[in-house]
Structures are given as C-alpha cells and as structure tokens.
Design an enzyme around this catalytic site. Structure first.
Site, PDB file in Angstrom:
ATOM      1  N   ASP A   1      -4.975   0.671   4.267  1.00 53.49           N
ATOM      2  CA  ASP A   1      -3.594   0.894   4.720  1.00 53.49           C
ATOM      3  C   ASP A   1      -2.886   1.938   3.862  1.00 53.49           C
ATOM      4  OD1 ASP A   1      -3.271  -0.585   2.412  1.00 53.49           O
ATOM      5  OD2 ASP A   1      -1.539  -1.687   3.170  1.00 53.49           O
TER       6      ASP A   1
ATOM      7  N   SER B   1       3.786   0.164   2.151  1.00 53.75           N
ATOM      8  CA  SER B   1       2.478  -0.309   2.586  1.00 53.75           C
ATOM      9  C   SER B   1       2.112   0.128   4.000  1.00 53.75           C
ATOM     10  CB  SER B   1       2.431  -1.823   2.442  1.00 53.75           C
ATOM     11  OG  SER B   1       1.132  -2.271   2.653  1.00 53.75           O
ATOM     12  N   HIS B   2       1.891  -0.820   4.896  1.00 52.99           N
ATOM     13  CA  HIS B   2       1.418  -0.486   6.238  1.00 52.99           C
ATOM     14  C   HIS B   2       2.560  -0.102   7.174  1.00 52.99           C
ATOM     15  CE1 HIS B   2       2.640  -4.593   5.986  1.00 52.99           C
ATOM     16  NE2 HIS B   2       2.848  -4.598   7.284  1.00 52.99           N
TER      17      HIS B   2
ATOM     18  N   LYS C   1      -4.540  -6.932  -4.052  1.00 56.23           N
ATOM     19  CA  LYS C   1      -5.620  -6.807  -3.095  1.00 56.23           C
ATOM     20  C   LYS C   1      -6.131  -5.369  -3.161  1.00 56.23           C
ATOM     21  CE  LYS C   1      -2.473  -6.645   0.890  1.00 56.23           C
ATOM     22  NZ  LYS C   1      -1.144  -7.209   0.588  1.00 56.23           N
TER      23      LYS C   1
ATOM     24  N   ASP D   1      -0.945   2.023   1.210  1.00 60.26           N
ATOM     25  CA  ASP D   1      -1.069   2.011  -0.246  1.00 60.26           C
ATOM     26  C   ASP D   1      -2.446   1.548  -0.715  1.00 60.26           C
ATOM     27  OD1 ASP D   1      -0.454  -0.540   0.727  1.00 60.26           O
ATOM     28  OD2 ASP D   1       0.411  -1.177  -1.169  1.00 60.26           O
TER      29      ASP D   1
ATOM     30  N   ASP E   1      -4.272  -1.185  -0.304  1.00 64.46           N
ATOM     31  CA  ASP E   1      -4.645  -2.543  -0.718  1.00 64.46           C
ATOM     32  C   ASP E   1      -5.250  -3.374   0.417  1.00 64.46           C
ATOM     33  OD1 ASP E   1      -2.207  -2.781   0.560  1.00 64.46           O
ATOM     34  OD2 ASP E   1      -1.234  -3.950  -1.036  1.00 64.46           O
ATOM     35  N   ARG E   2      -5.079  -2.921   1.661  1.00 67.19           N
ATOM     36  CA  ARG E   2      -5.667  -3.687   2.772  1.00 67.19           C
ATOM     37  C   ARG E   2      -7.009  -3.104   3.200  1.00 67.19           C
ATOM     38  NH1 ARG E   2      -1.151  -5.859   6.909  1.00 67.19           N
ATOM     39  NH2 ARG E   2       0.376  -6.451   5.327  1.00 67.19           N
TER      40      ARG E   2
ATOM     41  N   ARG F   1       5.785 -14.629  13.146  1.00 72.67           N
ATOM     42  CA  ARG F   1       4.325 -14.660  13.169  1.00 72.67           C
ATOM     43  C   ARG F   1       3.854 -16.049  13.560  1.00 72.67           C
ATOM     44  NH1 ARG F   1       3.547  -9.785  10.923  1.00 72.67           N
ATOM     45  NH2 ARG F   1       4.288  -9.264   8.830  1.00 72.67           N
TER      46      ARG F   1
END
Ligand code: VG1
Ligand code: CO
Length: 545
Positions: A279, A113-114, A378, A281, A283-284, A498
C-alpha cells in the site's frame, strides 16, 4: 537561528485514529493546522528532542512541504538531530526498523497509508516511538489533549530550504540534519531474515514468474533494490514502481479492486505464479497465486503453520496474535503448535507490548497486514519475502499450499463488507441498534445457527494491564462462526461501517465454495440485525474484500 513563537488557536479535530492523524489535504494545508499538531507532539512527547528523530513519508502530495515545516519546527523546539529518508521517502516498516537500528527517539511518518493522495486526497501524520511501533493510546491521547489547548508553536524563521534529495549532512541552528538511505539498510536486514539464496534461485529460474505492484507508492525503490538488484528477478517483475505524489490517480490500497494490471495478469491467460502488492506506506500486502487470492487471515495462519521453514523463525514462534476482526484461522494453528494466540483490538499499536515482552513473534490483521518481531509495524515486503521463501522451500504453488492448509485445519470462510462515507449519525444508529440487542441475542438462532455470546469487545493488555473498550460489536455462534461490526478509525469522510463475517468449515467437500455464497445467510442476518439498508440507505457495500 531566529525563532518565531507563533500565536495559534486549537483545532477541535486533531484526535489521532487507528493509525495517526488523517485528514483531507486541504484541511492539513489550512494555516497553522500541521504546525499545531506537530507542536502538540513535541509538547506531549518531550523525549523526542533528546536524540535523533526520523522524518519521512510515502511521497504523497504535501509530503515535501510538510517535511520542511517539520524541520523548522524541530530546530525551534530543540531537537538534537533529524534523519530524513532520501527524497523524503520512508516506508512505515523501514521507519520502524531505522528507529530500532539507529536508536532513534521516534519517527514522524507522513502518510495516510492506503487512502488516496493528491490535492483532493488525504494526508496524515503518524508518530512512532522509541520501540519502533506506533505511539500507544496513552501517547496519542496526550497529544490530542495538548492539541485542544495549544496557544503557541515554535518555528525557525528564514531557515533555508533543506535539500532532501542528496545523501548529506547539514545543520539548522544547533540541530543536525542527515539525509539517509533507508532502502539499502532495510534490504540488508531482510537478507538476515530470509534465505536469499533460495529465493534468488526461484526468481531467476525459467519456471517461476512473479509480479509485484508498488502502486506508485513508497515500496517501488525497496522492491527494485531487493527483488531486482539483490535477488535477480527480471526487470518487468515490478509494476508501477515509481513513487508519485498522487499515486497515479488511484488508491494505493492493495486489494483486487485497486490493482487492475496485477489482477488482470494473475487471473488472465498465461498467468504468473505469484503476485503481490503493497500500500501507500508499504506496510500492507496482498498475496495472489496463479488465478488464486489468498485472504489476509489465511495468509497469517499459513505463515504460522510454516514458520519453521523460514530462517528468522528457527527458534520457533513462542506466540502469535491477531486483531479481533481477523479470522480465527491462526487460532487453530496456534492450538496445534501449542503456543498462545492473543486477540487484540484493531490497529498495530496493540501488538507492541506483546512483541516487546517477547510473548509473540508473528501477528496480523485481516486488513492485509502481517509482520513479526523483526520490527514493530506491519511490513508489506517482508510478507512478500516470507511467501517467496516458502514457495522456494516447499516447491508447490500458492494454491497448493493454501488448499493443503485448508485440508489440514479446515477453511475459515471470510469476508469484509465496507460501507464507506456513511453519514456519521446513521452509522452510529446502526451500531446503537446492534448494541441494544446484545443482551438478548445469546440463545437465539440466526442464519440457522445458535448465538453463544454477543458483546462489545474490550481488551485488557496482559503486559501493562490497560483496558481498551468499545472495539467492535461481536456476535459469536456456537459453531465458531462470527459476525463483527465496527466503525473505521482511518476514514476522512463521514463514517465507514465495517462488517466482518466468518465461518469455519472442516468437511473435505465444503472447502471449495464461493465465500460470498457460503456466507450469504450470515451476511443477510448481519444486515437485518443492524438494519443496514434502512439506516444507511445503502443497498450494498462499497467494497467487499
Ligand atoms: C484500518 C484497518 C486496520 C489497520 C489500519 C491502519 O483501520 O482496519 O486493521 O491497522 O487501517 O492500516 P480502520 O480503523 O479503518 O478499520 V494502514 O495500512 O492505513 O496504516
Ligand atoms: Co499502510
């Protein structure tokens, strides 16, 4: 076909996190590492063999090699058919759509991903199941369990390298292989959800300019097909369109720190009207207006409040959902619309049952993720098209739409502070320290506000009744403000802590503050509560969004 049954030993660390198994490329390239995991997937999910399995990734380093290994293992494990995205590319939302539209048994999506790519970056494997969504906990637990006692894997010997750069069909032993074009199919689907005529008019008009940053990741070909070929936007609309194995050396993470060209354009002189990024992949999504940043939590709330403008939502929303750390902006909209709003743990897999059961049509996360029941993931470009459709219908600027929303519902000031690559033990100490205080916090005053409740978030899935515990520590104030602490499940180095902070302001004169300033007292209180500087030895967070 000659099949080898290779003797192997378990790796102790093949537990999938928030979104698949993510590790450093060099870890994935150790002998047997990928093979062990793929075999564990086939062993834990035998149904994947009885039909078509999709395979593709975000194009990052090691993608093409991994696809060849997976093909040889799929053939040796008796998979009927594998469909591969052209060039080995398949965005996460397109994979979700293709599973559903082709009736596939699932997909192996090769992406971290990101996270950064390249030989020194990260690689990942995600499994999506027959509903199109990320494998639920029960499945990822079974895969992990299998990976801890694996002794052999099966792989075809001497199989020819499969050409994945042409649309064609071949065979490997008894297994059919087809290279498919996910881009056109996905673009066709988007055209059924949105008003492409109106969006096209907007994009071709002289009064509107947009920039979309594909970040040298997977959405380049999709964005070109949809925005340029079908909707007629000018060619310079798309930045960094070509997918590259190292994403051009930068993080494919759509936030202001990683989208320099885009941010400079949108916050510079003569800025375009609309900016967006996706991003690794796909999805964002990040949404920007002219000199204006839309927080993902606000974006979700605004989508809910405006869904009636979008063709796909002509029948209404039914319900919405957000991950727990996402701001409560969408809750306020749901209340007004008189539809239920569900609060799930972080990770898209928790929306799956709610979507499948028809309880919700729209959902999102604070981490730049929004989508609907059109897929089970997403969907970055979907979110961009939603905003474009909205801009075309309302004929207002992004900023006007957001400010209008704040005036009506109040503004949920929101920020997330990430402390990255903290020593795991130290991050655990922070969490332990907060956990110890949970029982005594209610009734106390922090940052001038009374704490109403403090807990360790647990989620009871209303559809299958499963319980998921320890999903983040919450301090909830009587005012509705919140502090949330969570450890990331996608990092590949140490731990990422986080800190999520939120405060709702409804007074018309309090809608224009700087979030970091307005939330300052809560941020300080959170930092003291967890003794973050003392325990992590960090003076400030690495990333603020
Ligand atoms: C992060 C986000 C979470 C998201 C996940 C996968 O997880 O917080 O909301 O679903 O990444 O997104 P974590 O555990 O690191 O907080 V993606 O685009 O990496 O598939
Ligand atoms: Co992603």
């Amino acid at each position: 076909m000659d099949i080898s049954v290779v003797t192997t030993q378990p790796f102790p660390d093949q537990k999938p996190g928030t979104s698949g198994l993510r590790k450093r490329v060099r870890q994935f390239r150790q002998p047997h590492y990928l093979e062990n995991y793929i075999q564990s997937v086939f062993d834990a999910c035998p149904d994947l063999k009885n039909g078509e399995l999709l395979v593709g990734g975000d194009g990052r380093f090691h993608n093409r090699e991994a696809i060849q290994v997976i093909l040889r293992m799929a053939a040796a494990n008796g998979v009927q058919k594998v469909a591969i995205g052209y060039g080995g590319l398949l965005s996460t939302p397109a994979a979700s759509y293709l599973i559903r539209s082709r009736g596939a048994t699932g997909a192996l999506i090769l992406s971290a991903s990101h996270n950064p790519g390249g030989p020194e970056g990260d690689f990942g494997v995600k499994l999506n199941t027959a509903n199109g969504g990320p494998a639920p906990h029960s499945v990822t637990d079974a895969i992990f369990e299998q990976s801890t006692r694996i002794s052999h894997y099966r792989i075809a010997n001497g199989a020819e390298h499969v050409d994945i750069d042409h649309l064609h069909a071949v065979q490997m032993g008894d297994m059919d292989i087809e290279v498919v074009d996910p881009v056109g199919t996905y673009a066709d689907y988007m055209a059924t959800l949105f008003d492409f005529d109106r969006i096209g008019e907007l994009l071709r008009s002289d009064h509107f300019r947009m920039r979309f940053d594909s970040m040298h990741a997977v959405t380049g070909p999709y964005a070109e097909e949809i925005l340029i070929n079908r909707l007629g936007a000018p060619a310079d609309t798309i930045l960094r369109a070509e997918p590259l194995a190292d994403f051009g050396g930068r993080h494919p993470d759509p936030n202001l720190s990683h989208t320099r060209e885009l941010s400079e354009a949108l916050f510079g002189r003569d800025a375009p009207d609309f900016g967006a990024a996706s991003d690794g992949d796909g999805d964002r999504n990040m949404i920007l207006g002219r000199r204006f940043f839309v927080t993902p939590s606000d974006s979700l709330a605004i989508m809910a409040a405006n869904a009636h403008h979008i063709p796909a939502f002509a029948d209404g929303l039914k319900g919405v959902a957000r991950s727990m750390p996402t701001s409560q902006a969408v809750d306020v909209v749901a209340e007004k619309l008189a539809v239920p709003c569900f609060e799930t743990p972080t990770g898209w897999k928790f929306f799956g049952n709610l979507l499948d059961d028809g309880r919700i049509r729209l959902c999102g996360e604070e981490s730049f993720g929004t989508s609907s029941d059109h897929v089970r993931e997403k969907d970055g470009l979907w979110a961009v098209l939603f905003w474009l459709n909205l801009l075309a219908v309302r004929r207002q600027s992004v900023e006007e739409i957001v400010r209008d929303h704040w005036r009506q519902y109040g503004r949920h000031y929101y920020t997330r502070h990430d402390y990255e690559a903290v020593e795991s033990e130290r991050a655990e100490q922070v969490m332990a320290r907060i956990r110890e205080q949970l029982s005594v916090l209610p009734g106390q005053s922090l940052a001038g506000m009374r704490v109403a409740q403090a807990d360790d978030f647990a989620y009871r899935d209303p559809v299958d009744n499963s319980l998921t515990e320890h999903q983040g520590l919450r301090v909830l104030f009587e005012s509705g403000a919140r502090i949330v602490f969570r450890l990331s499940g996608t990092g590949t180095q140490g731990a990422t802590l986080r800190l999520y902070i939120e405060q709702h302001e409804t007074h018309p004169e309090h809608l224009d503050a700087d979030p970091q300033e307005l939330l300052g007292p809560l941020i300080d209180a959170a930092s003291r509560l967890g003794d973050i500087p003392g325990l992590t030895r960090r003076e400030k967070p690495d990333v603020i969004t």
